[in-house]
Enzyme design. Sequence first.
Site, short mmCIF file in Angstrom:
data_model
loop_
_atom_site.label_atom_id
_atom_site.label_comp_id
_atom_site.label_asym_id
_atom_site.label_seq_id
_atom_site.Cartn_x
_atom_site.Cartn_y
_atom_site.Cartn_z
N GLU A 19 21.32 38.38 10.12
CA GLU A 19 20.85 38.98 11.38
C GLU A 19 19.59 38.23 11.76
O GLU A 19 18.53 38.44 11.16
CB GLU A 19 20.55 40.48 11.18
CG GLU A 19 21.74 41.31 10.70
CD GLU A 19 22.83 41.46 11.76
OE1 GLU A 19 22.57 41.17 12.95
OE2 GLU A 19 23.94 41.85 11.40
N CYS A 44 13.53 41.26 17.84
CA CYS A 44 14.58 40.23 17.85
C CYS A 44 15.39 40.29 19.14
O CYS A 44 15.70 39.28 19.75
CB CYS A 44 15.51 40.42 16.64
SG CYS A 44 16.24 42.06 16.54
P1 NAD Z 1 11.20 35.09 8.29
O1 NAD Z 1 12.55 34.46 8.34
O2 NAD Z 1 10.03 34.20 8.21
O3 NAD Z 1 11.11 36.07 7.02
C1 NAD Z 1 12.04 37.10 6.80
C2 NAD Z 1 12.09 37.44 5.32
O4 NAD Z 1 12.59 36.29 4.62
C3 NAD Z 1 10.74 37.74 4.70
O5 NAD Z 1 10.90 38.78 3.76
C4 NAD Z 1 10.36 36.44 4.01
O6 NAD Z 1 9.50 36.59 2.93
C5 NAD Z 1 11.72 35.96 3.54
N1 NAD Z 1 11.84 34.51 3.33
C6 NAD Z 1 11.17 33.50 3.94
N2 NAD Z 1 11.58 32.30 3.47
C7 NAD Z 1 12.56 32.56 2.56
C8 NAD Z 1 13.38 31.74 1.73
N3 NAD Z 1 13.29 30.41 1.74
N4 NAD Z 1 14.28 32.34 0.91
C9 NAD Z 1 14.40 33.69 0.88
N5 NAD Z 1 13.62 34.52 1.62
C10 NAD Z 1 12.72 33.96 2.45
O7 NAD Z 1 11.11 36.04 9.55
P2 NAD Z 1 9.90 36.99 9.99
O8 NAD Z 1 8.83 36.19 10.61
O9 NAD Z 1 9.56 37.90 8.88
O10 NAD Z 1 10.61 37.89 11.10
C11 NAD Z 1 10.75 37.52 12.43
C12 NAD Z 1 12.13 36.98 12.70
O11 NAD Z 1 13.13 37.94 12.33
C13 NAD Z 1 12.37 36.72 14.18
O12 NAD Z 1 13.07 35.52 14.33
C14 NAD Z 1 13.22 37.91 14.61
O13 NAD Z 1 13.98 37.67 15.77
C15 NAD Z 1 14.06 38.11 13.41
N6 NAD Z 1 14.65 39.45 13.37
C16 NAD Z 1 15.99 39.58 13.54
C17 NAD Z 1 16.57 40.85 13.55
C18 NAD Z 1 18.05 41.02 13.77
O14 NAD Z 1 18.55 42.11 13.45
N7 NAD Z 1 18.77 40.05 14.29
C19 NAD Z 1 15.77 41.98 13.37
C20 NAD Z 1 14.40 41.80 13.19
C21 NAD Z 1 13.84 40.54 13.19
#
Ligand code: NAD
Length: 456
Positions: free
Chosen positions: A230, A264
């Site tokens: 997602e 998002c």
């Molecule tokens: P992010 O991808 O930076 O981090 C998300 C999670 O992934 C965090 O817990 C982070 O620690 C972890 N993470 C980061 N690198 C990783 C790796 N290499 N391996 C495993 N885990 C890792 O995103 P963010 O800044 O926390 O959130 C914002 C983003 O999330 C935006 O792009 C937003 O649109 C998206 N989002 C999507 C939805 C949806 O349902 N489609 C909902 C909410 C947020």
Amino acid sequence: MKKIISTNPAKNYEVIGEVTVSNLNEIKKKVEGANNAKKLWKELGIEKRIALLTPLLDQIEERKEELAYLITKEMGKPINESRDDISWDLGYLKSFFKLGEEYLKDEITHSQGNSLHRIIFEPIGSAAVITPWNFPFDMFLWGVIPNLIAGNTVIFKHSEETPLIGKIAEDMMNKLHLPEGVFSEVYGDGNTGAQLVNQNVDFIWFTGSSTVGKKLFELAGKKFIKSTMELGGSNPAILCEDVDVQKTLGKIFIKRFLNCGQVCDAVKRLIVHESIFDEIVGELKKILESKIVGEPENEKTNIGSLVSKTQLLALEVQVEDAIKKGAKIVTGGKRPANLKGAYFLPTILTNVKPNMKVWHEEVFGPVLPIVSFKTDEEAIKLANDTEYGLGAVVCSKDVERAENIAKEIEAGNIDINNGNHWVACTPFGGYKNSGMGREHGRHGFQELCKIKVIAK
Ligand code: NAD
């Protein structure tokens, strides 16, 4: 021991707490525990699993003010929005408990004479569930609870931006006294997440950015395990010339500026018929300038701070790029002078071009680029001019026209006029770089399962 420090972005990054980062040994042990618990949790059956999880509702009810204030402190989200998040969560959770069993009931696919074919939905196994910070309690519930209902065991990692919400989540889950290993949590940033998904898990359930999602999808491919992604979005909203401007802008304000633009599924690009372009820009400017930007614990505040300095700096890079390339700031465009922390004024940009970051990147903050169109074909082309495909909004009094436009938009969830796809029984997820798979509803629950056919 490494720590993550939690700070309040709306109070000049004042420290509010810390959690200890999980080390590799702890992560390995938790994954082993989740794998050991798989058989027992599966064999318990869905009815008993739901019964064990249901007391979570009372715990949330009892702690809802504590949760709301913590969300506000860790994220800078206005307190009324944080309270709405918790009410929303309760609604979703009730629906998961009420409908989960129905969604995963056996399905007869063929029945002829003595022959009967039946699908049974079996759990996938151990799930690494990794979530972002923007709706910190929802993200925990949406990732963890449907997985547990479906019979997967879960090792959960919350975002490093909201570790204290992660702690409350763990505390509540511990109070459910689930069998050992069924749920556990690890703490840390992306490195911890990477260590987790590299263990022997059967499933990766990820919500977050498209960049990280793609890495995890690739890893799942190498391991040949299932994953659900997602991811980010850059939703367009198309406003046709016949819309009721005031009503429509009420919706657009919420769709873009809720949660300081960090959603998002927010409207991130506004595409307006040229005949109402000036009116829309002028009226939206008035709306934005009437809003209170400030201290999120104050109930009168409409827009709080962004979640972190990193998020603020990333937003400023995108706005500066737009200005350098000729965009016009109609309102906002900078930090408010009187507030210390990750604040940015709600902003409208016009004269926006496709080569600007605010157009082709996801903008996770209170900034709205507005462009105009002449024909529906042009509007559709602009709407689809993005690597993302999470959602869209189409507004027109001519519902058939709106529906024809909606059918051409490459996105997973499209709202027409007052339509709102955000209900727990409706699947949610994206096209293109916005995701793979769905959450919620029958489709979302079935994503969490293996399909077995028994043919007699
Ligand atoms: P992010 O991808 O930076 O981090 C998300 C999670 O992934 C965090 O817990 C982070 O620690 C972890 N993470 C980061 N690198 C990783 C790796 N290499 N391996 C495993 N885990 C890792 O995103 P963010 O800044 O926390 O959130 C914002 C983003 O999330 C935006 O792009 C937003 O649109 C998206 N989002 C999507 C939805 C949806 O349902 N489609 C909902 C909410 C947020």
